[in-house]
Scaffold this motif. Structure first.
Motif, PDB file in Angstrom:
ATOM      1  N   SER A 168       0.817  -1.209   0.000  1.00 20.54           N
ATOM      2  CA  SER A 168       0.000   0.000   0.000  1.00 20.54           C
ATOM      3  C   SER A 168       0.850   1.258   0.000  1.00 20.54           C
ATOM      4  CB  SER A 168      -0.929  -0.003   1.216  1.00 20.54           C
ATOM      5  OG  SER A 168      -1.614   1.234   1.347  1.00 20.54           O
ATOM      6  N   GLY A 169       1.936   1.227   0.793  1.00 24.15           N
ATOM      7  CA  GLY A 169       2.820   2.388   0.854  1.00 24.15           C
ATOM      8  C   GLY A 169       3.947   2.359  -0.151  1.00 24.15           C
ATOM      9  N   GLN A 170       4.028   1.284  -0.946  1.00 28.26           N
ATOM     10  CA  GLN A 170       5.119   1.088  -1.908  1.00 28.26           C
ATOM     11  C   GLN A 170       6.474   1.192  -1.209  1.00 28.26           C
ATOM     12  OE1 GLN A 170       4.674   3.506  -5.455  1.00 28.26           O
ATOM     13  NE2 GLN A 170       2.453   3.163  -5.532  1.00 28.26           N
ATOM     14  N   THR A 171       6.535   0.592  -0.006  1.00 22.47           N
ATOM     15  CA  THR A 171       7.750   0.626   0.817  1.00 22.47           C
ATOM     16  C   THR A 171       8.113  -0.792   1.216  1.00 22.47           C
ATOM     17  OG1 THR A 171       6.320   1.046   2.727  1.00 22.47           O
ATOM     18  CG2 THR A 171       7.386   2.951   1.712  1.00 22.47           C
ATOM     19  N   CYS A 172       8.667  -1.528   0.282  1.00 24.80           N
ATOM     20  CA  CYS A 172       8.984  -2.939   0.507  1.00 24.80           C
ATOM     21  C   CYS A 172      10.465  -3.115   0.818  1.00 24.80           C
ATOM     22  CB  CYS A 172       8.583  -3.758  -0.719  1.00 24.80           C
ATOM     23  SG  CYS A 172       6.810  -3.657  -1.107  1.00 24.80           S
ATOM     24  N   THR A 173      10.763  -4.202   1.522  1.00 27.78           N
ATOM     25  CA  THR A 173      12.124  -4.499   1.959  1.00 27.78           C
ATOM     26  C   THR A 173      12.371  -5.995   1.757  1.00 27.78           C
ATOM     27  OG1 THR A 173      11.478  -5.074   4.220  1.00 27.78           O
ATOM     28  CG2 THR A 173      11.893  -2.733   3.764  1.00 27.78           C
ATOM     29  N   PRO A 174      13.599  -6.466   2.025  1.00 25.88           N
ATOM     30  CA  PRO A 174      13.822  -7.916   1.974  1.00 25.88           C
ATOM     31  C   PRO A 174      12.883  -8.693   2.895  1.00 25.88           C
ATOM     32  CG  PRO A 174      15.915  -6.771   1.936  1.00 25.88           C
ATOM     33  CD  PRO A 174      14.872  -5.722   2.164  1.00 25.88           C
ATOM     34  N   SER A 175      12.468  -8.076   4.016  1.00 24.27           N
ATOM     35  CA  SER A 175      11.516  -8.735   4.916  1.00 24.27           C
ATOM     36  C   SER A 175      10.183  -8.985   4.217  1.00 24.27           C
ATOM     37  CB  SER A 175      11.289  -7.883   6.175  1.00 24.27           C
ATOM     38  OG  SER A 175      10.346  -8.490   7.023  1.00 24.27           O
ATOM     39  N   THR A 176       9.774  -8.056   3.343  1.00 30.48           N
ATOM     40  CA  THR A 176       8.534  -8.250   2.585  1.00 30.48           C
ATOM     41  C   THR A 176       8.638  -9.514   1.738  1.00 30.48           C
ATOM     42  OG1 THR A 176       8.445  -5.828   2.392  1.00 30.48           O
ATOM     43  CG2 THR A 176       6.849  -7.098   1.098  1.00 30.48           C
ATOM     44  N   LEU A 177       9.763  -9.685   1.084  1.00 32.21           N
ATOM     45  CA  LEU A 177       9.967 -10.862   0.234  1.00 32.21           C
ATOM     46  C   LEU A 177      10.020 -12.139   1.070  1.00 32.21           C
ATOM     47  CD1 LEU A 177      12.636  -9.343  -2.185  1.00 32.21           C
ATOM     48  CD2 LEU A 177      10.209  -9.713  -2.657  1.00 32.21           C
ATOM     49  N   ALA A 178      10.603 -12.060   2.266  1.00 33.22           N
ATOM     50  CA  ALA A 178      10.648 -13.238   3.139  1.00 33.22           C
ATOM     51  C   ALA A 178       9.238 -13.643   3.570  1.00 33.22           C
ATOM     52  CB  ALA A 178      11.513 -12.948   4.360  1.00 33.22           C
ATOM     53  N   ARG A 179       8.397 -12.670   3.836  1.00 39.87           N
ATOM     54  CA  ARG A 179       7.017 -12.962   4.218  1.00 39.87           C
ATOM     55  C   ARG A 179       6.263 -13.603   3.045  1.00 39.87           C
ATOM     56  NH1 ARG A 179       4.974 -10.300   8.947  1.00 39.87           N
ATOM     57  NH2 ARG A 179       6.411  -8.814   9.892  1.00 39.87           N
ATOM     58  N   GLN A 238      -2.161 -14.093  -6.766  1.00 38.18           N
ATOM     59  CA  GLN A 238      -1.997 -12.888  -5.954  1.00 38.18           C
ATOM     60  C   GLN A 238      -0.579 -12.795  -5.384  1.00 38.18           C
ATOM     61  OE1 GLN A 238      -5.166 -13.369  -3.069  1.00 38.18           O
ATOM     62  NE2 GLN A 238      -6.569 -12.083  -4.258  1.00 38.18           N
ATOM     63  N   LEU A 239      -0.057 -13.905  -4.918  1.00 37.48           N
ATOM     64  CA  LEU A 239       1.283 -13.897  -4.348  1.00 37.48           C
ATOM     65  C   LEU A 239       2.340 -13.658  -5.417  1.00 37.48           C
ATOM     66  CD1 LEU A 239       0.933 -16.808  -1.770  1.00 37.48           C
ATOM     67  CD2 LEU A 239       1.182 -14.367  -1.267  1.00 37.48           C
ATOM     68  N   ARG A 240       2.120 -14.189  -6.606  1.00 39.62           N
ATOM     69  CA  ARG A 240       3.049 -13.946  -7.717  1.00 39.62           C
ATOM     70  C   ARG A 240       3.079 -12.448  -8.063  1.00 39.62           C
ATOM     71  NH1 ARG A 240       0.612 -16.826 -11.113  1.00 39.62           N
ATOM     72  NH2 ARG A 240       1.449 -18.789 -10.273  1.00 39.62           N
ATOM     73  N   GLU A 241       1.902 -11.842  -8.127  1.00 38.52           N
ATOM     74  CA  GLU A 241       1.834 -10.401  -8.414  1.00 38.52           C
ATOM     75  C   GLU A 241       2.456  -9.599  -7.279  1.00 38.52           C
ATOM     76  OE1 GLU A 241      -1.516  -6.910  -9.313  1.00 38.52           O
ATOM     77  OE2 GLU A 241      -2.150  -8.965  -8.889  1.00 38.52           O
ATOM     78  N   ALA A 242       2.203 -10.018  -6.026  1.00 38.64           N
ATOM     79  CA  ALA A 242       2.773  -9.315  -4.882  1.00 38.64           C
ATOM     80  C   ALA A 242       4.295  -9.365  -4.910  1.00 38.64           C
ATOM     81  CB  ALA A 242       2.258  -9.942  -3.577  1.00 38.64           C
ATOM     82  N   ARG A 243       4.870 -10.503  -5.278  1.00 37.34           N
ATOM     83  CA  ARG A 243       6.327 -10.619  -5.354  1.00 37.34           C
ATOM     84  C   ARG A 243       6.888  -9.663  -6.405  1.00 37.34           C
ATOM     85  NH1 ARG A 243      10.331 -13.832  -3.694  1.00 37.34           N
ATOM     86  NH2 ARG A 243       8.931 -15.292  -2.609  1.00 37.34           N
ATOM     87  N   GLN A 244       6.237  -9.571  -7.556  1.00 32.29           N
ATOM     88  CA  GLN A 244       6.694  -8.664  -8.612  1.00 32.29           C
ATOM     89  C   GLN A 244       6.668  -7.212  -8.133  1.00 32.29           C
ATOM     90  OE1 GLN A 244       3.967  -9.662 -11.757  1.00 32.29           O
ATOM     91  NE2 GLN A 244       5.126 -11.463 -12.423  1.00 32.29           N
ATOM     92  N   LEU A 245       5.573  -6.821  -7.457  1.00 36.96           N
ATOM     93  CA  LEU A 245       5.468  -5.447  -6.960  1.00 36.96           C
ATOM     94  C   LEU A 245       6.472  -5.194  -5.845  1.00 36.96           C
ATOM     95  CD1 LEU A 245       1.575  -5.055  -6.867  1.00 36.96           C
ATOM     96  CD2 LEU A 245       3.166  -4.042  -8.517  1.00 36.96           C
ATOM     97  N   ALA A 246       6.648  -6.178  -4.943  1.00 34.88           N
ATOM     98  CA  ALA A 246       7.585  -6.005  -3.833  1.00 34.88           C
ATOM     99  C   ALA A 246       9.013  -5.847  -4.331  1.00 34.88           C
ATOM    100  CB  ALA A 246       7.478  -7.185  -2.870  1.00 34.88           C
ATOM    101  N   GLN A 247       9.362  -6.544  -5.390  1.00 36.79           N
ATOM    102  CA  GLN A 247      10.699  -6.390  -5.975  1.00 36.79           C
ATOM    103  C   GLN A 247      10.858  -5.028  -6.625  1.00 36.79           C
ATOM    104  OE1 GLN A 247      10.567  -9.901  -8.458  1.00 36.79           O
ATOM    105  NE2 GLN A 247      11.726 -11.137  -6.978  1.00 36.79           N
TER     106      GLN A 247
END
Length: 355
Positions: A300-311, A341-350
């Motif tokens: 939502s905040g477009q503020t992702c980190t390596p922790s986001t990818l681990a989750r 959804q998770l595939r799309e989330a990974r792309q956005l998080a990266q």
């Protein structure tokens, strides 16, 4: 309008009004305000510079014989939503509230873990506090959990709900300290569950801690053995039960509405039942909730980190290996839709990794 929409409208109106909000006076600053505002990090009084802040540039400065934390608002917050764009204003508002609450004899001692504020100016974009000589908490122990929950209960009794109990917002110097309040909002603890009234009962103090921080810690523990993570979760839940029982009793003595007391009773009963029977099912349920919600906070905040990818990795593994168990405990999409959804989330998080 919802409480959240009302808050957004009020904050944006204040920003547009040109009105000032101060805590303290310029005379109380250890250096002239103009000098503080002009700080860029290479001045002789700057001891450290921290670039990770999403709302402000943060410096450790030395003046008048002691160290201070200097926060200077970024021209544009890195969090891309209304709460992010108004977070510096919100922090100053809450620090003003906290300064007032610290004079309440019922809360003074219990809010000692909250950092003091020497000076703040919204229009100058400056906030100055005594430096906390603490360390980031990597592994939570019983003492730290007890201190944190005592502070959280005191905040709730004071009518303040903290949404962002992330790793970067807690320090330990022998006492667990809270010092960042950009996402802390007012609410009525006698009539509401959180700052969104009674519309979102799933959000409460323990959930915010678990979602924003504790399950990231448990995820690391899982790498060394599920038993370690489960034991740490059990410890936290036992402490949370006692804290919530105390909170419930104090709210009842103040005349809290039945809807609030019944809500707390339901949470406490669920935790106690799991602690007596099998805590592993509650672990799975709340781990899924925490990783899922924190992922969407970051997106939502477009503020992702390596922790986001681990989750995301945890959610993917768990969906593959335990989809039927998850489906029994929480509302989830079909397996194919969930993996989409998770595939799309990974792309956005990266794409939205924040340096």
């Amino acid at each position: 309008m919802t409480p959240e929409q009302n808050r957004h409208a009020a904050q944006l109106a204040f920003v547009a009004s040109g009105a000032e909000l101060n805590i303290g006076t310029p005379e109380e600053c250890p250096l002239p305000v103009d000098q503080l505002v002009a700080t860029r990090g290479d001045e002789p009084y700057v001891r450290e510079r921290f670039s990770a802040g999403l709302t402000a540039h943060v410096y450790r400065i030395h003046a008048q014989g002691q160290d201070w934390t200097l926060k200077l608002a970024r021209e544009k917050c890195k969090v891309q939503n209304v709460d992010g764009q108004t977070s510096f204003l919100n922090e100053i508002q809450r620090r003003a509230d906290l300064r007032h609450l610290k004079h309440d004899p019922l809360l003074t001692d219990r809010l000692s873990a909250i950092v003091d504020t020497r000076y703040a100016s919204f229009r100058h974009g400056v906030l100055l506090s005594p430096w906390i000589e603490g360390v980031a908490i990597q592994a939570w122990d019983e003492r730290q959990l007890l201190q944190l929950f005592d502070t959280l209960v005191a905040l709730l009794l004071g009518g303040l709900f903290e949404w962002d109990l992330c790793t970067g917002n807690t320090l330990d110097d022998g006492q667990v300290r809270l010092f960042d309040f950009g996402y802390m909002y007012r609410f009525d603890p006698l009539r509401a569950f959180n700052s969104n009234g009674t519309a979102m009962p799933q959000f409460h103090a323990a959930e915010r801690f678990e979602t924003r921080q504790y399950f990231a810690h448990l995820l690391r523990l899982e790498q060394d053995g599920e038993r370690l993570a489960l034991d740490a979760f059990t410890l936290e839940k036992r402490i949370a039960v006692e804290a919530y029982q105390g909170l419930r009793a104090e709210l009842a003595s103040r005349g809290a509405a039945p809807v609030v007391l019944d809500w707390l009773d339901g949470i406490i009963a669920t935790w106690k039942r799991a602690l007596v029977n099998d805590v592993s099912e509650l672990y799975l349920q709340e781990a899924w909730r925490s990783h899922w919600l924190d992922l969407h906070d970051d997106l939502s905040g477009q503020t992702c980190t390596p922790s986001t990818l681990a989750r995301i990795g945890w959610l993917e593994r768990t969906a593959r290996e335990r989809y039927a168990d998850v489906q029994r405990l929480v509302v989830v999409e079909s397996k194919n839709r969930l993996f989409d959804q998770l595939r799309e989330a990974r792309q956005l998080a990266q794409r939205w990794q924040v340096a």
